[in-house]
Design an enzyme around this catalytic site. Structure first.
Site, PDB file in Angstrom:
ATOM      1  N   HIS A  87       1.306  -1.375  -0.199  1.00 17.69           N
ATOM      2  CA  HIS A  87       0.073  -0.261  -0.172  1.00 17.69           C
ATOM      3  C   HIS A  87       0.963   1.410  -0.410  1.00 17.69           C
ATOM      4  O   HIS A  87       0.265   2.487  -0.552  1.00 17.69           O
ATOM      5  CB  HIS A  87      -1.028  -0.183   1.346  1.00 17.69           C
ATOM      6  N   ASP A  97      -0.250  -6.926   1.541  1.00 19.17           N
ATOM      7  CA  ASP A  97       0.593  -6.325   1.494  1.00 19.17           C
ATOM      8  C   ASP A  97       1.810  -6.179   1.533  1.00 19.17           C
ATOM      9  O   ASP A  97       2.226  -5.972   2.459  1.00 19.17           O
ATOM     10  CB  ASP A  97       0.568  -5.020   2.729  1.00 19.17           C
ATOM     11  N   SER A 140       3.814   2.768   8.485  1.00 12.60           N
ATOM     12  CA  SER A 140       3.549   1.551   7.007  1.00 12.60           C
ATOM     13  C   SER A 140       5.248   1.200   6.460  1.00 12.60           C
ATOM     14  O   SER A 140       5.446   2.333   6.183  1.00 12.60           O
ATOM     15  CB  SER A 140       2.879   2.517   5.718  1.00 12.60           C
TER      16      SER A 140
END
Ligand code: NAG
Length: 284
Positions: free
Chosen positions: A88, A137, A232
């Site tokens: 992502h 992901d 992230s």
């Protein structure tokens, strides 16, 4: 039955064109493909401690260039040529500046800090990355040149190929430049870290109502110690001195990082074959 659960991917947007003052986390719906049922997916360290220089030499910072502006994520150096991060973060990017050896990412004169630009053809997103289900992901970035290791820049180890440890209850360290509180407007200048225990997936799924898959690994964020927006893609490593990377920050809950919802990561042991196929790197 599609429960509307507000999951937050933990990337962090950077708006505008001036240098650093305008970094602010916000919904990244326009920047990464957010699951329709969810909202912004975000990643960050809250209630952690500032890192000392050289403390996390495998930590990488990623300044991502998107059509809509810039965003910030983390990553893990796994060799002298490859970085592990989240799909992502890198899906649809035009290019990325990779920060190596950094502690204060805004200090371009910092000892040990290097920034390497990587074009999009060196970014490999998992073929089955599904932004609506938040599965797979994971992505890897190839550096254009082999880098030299030094005391600021060192790779993390991958778990042994075939390792299927669940790690429940084990102590781990998450790190990143993500927001350091729910009140913080932007990503942190200074790298931060927390020590957090692994939570069993079935317990984690009570919070996320089935969104946590076998290919995820969760941390307990008791004490409001958590990953947050901007973390992230960044590392979750075993705190046993081995610097073994077992997770890449994926998502949290949109209501905040200090609400004691578990932090959810991509489970590295689920992707050791994929990593080997893409990068040639494995621990056998
Ligand atoms: C980080 O570096 C910038 C630029 O040199 C400096 O202005 C800032 O005070 C530093 N931040 C911290 C927390 O040391």
């Amino acid at each position: 039955m599609k429960f509307l659960i507000a999951i937050a991917l933990l990337a962090c947007t950077v708006s505008g064109h001036s240098d650093w003052e305008d970094i602010e986390p916000r919904n990244i719906d326009s920047l990464v493909r957010i699951p329709p049922r969810g909202k912004a997916i975000e990643g960050r360290i809250t209630n952690g401690e500032p890192a000392a220089e050289k403390q996390f030499p495998y930590q990488v910072g990623l300044m991502l260039y998107l059509d809509a502006g810039r965003a910030w994520c983390g990553g893990t150096l796994i060799s002298n040529r490859w970085i592990l991060t989240a799909a992502h973060c890198t899906d649809g990017i035009n290019g990325v500046d990779v920060y190596l050896g950094a502690t204060n990412r805004t200090d371009k004169t910092e000892a040990g800090q290097q920034i390497i630009h990587v074009g999009k053809k060196y970014v490999f997103v998992h073929e089955q990355w599904d932004a609506s289900q938040l599965v797979n992901d994971i992505s890897v970035i190839k550096l254009p040149v082999e880098i030299e290791f030094n005391e600021y820049v060192q790779p993390a180890s991958l778990p042994k190929l075939g390792d299927s440890s669940l790690y429940t209850g084990e102590k781990t360290i998450a790190s990143g430049w993500g927001r350091d509180s729910d009140a913080a407007k932007g990503a942190s200048e200074i790298l931060r870290w927390v020590e957090v225990p692994i939570m069993a997936n079935n317990v984690c799924n009570r919070y996320y109502m089935g969104s946590v898959k076998d290919t995820n690994i969760c941390i307990s964020t008791k004490g409001k110690k958590s990953t947050c927006n901007g973390d992230s893609g960044g590392p979750l490593v075993l705190n046993d001195g081995s610097n073994t990377v077992i997770g890449a920050t994926s998502f949290g809950i949109v209501f905040g990082c200090e609400v004691e919802f578990p932090g959810v990561f991509t489970r590295v042991t689920s992707y050791l074959g994929w990593i080997k196929e893409k990068t040639g790197i494995s621990n056998e």
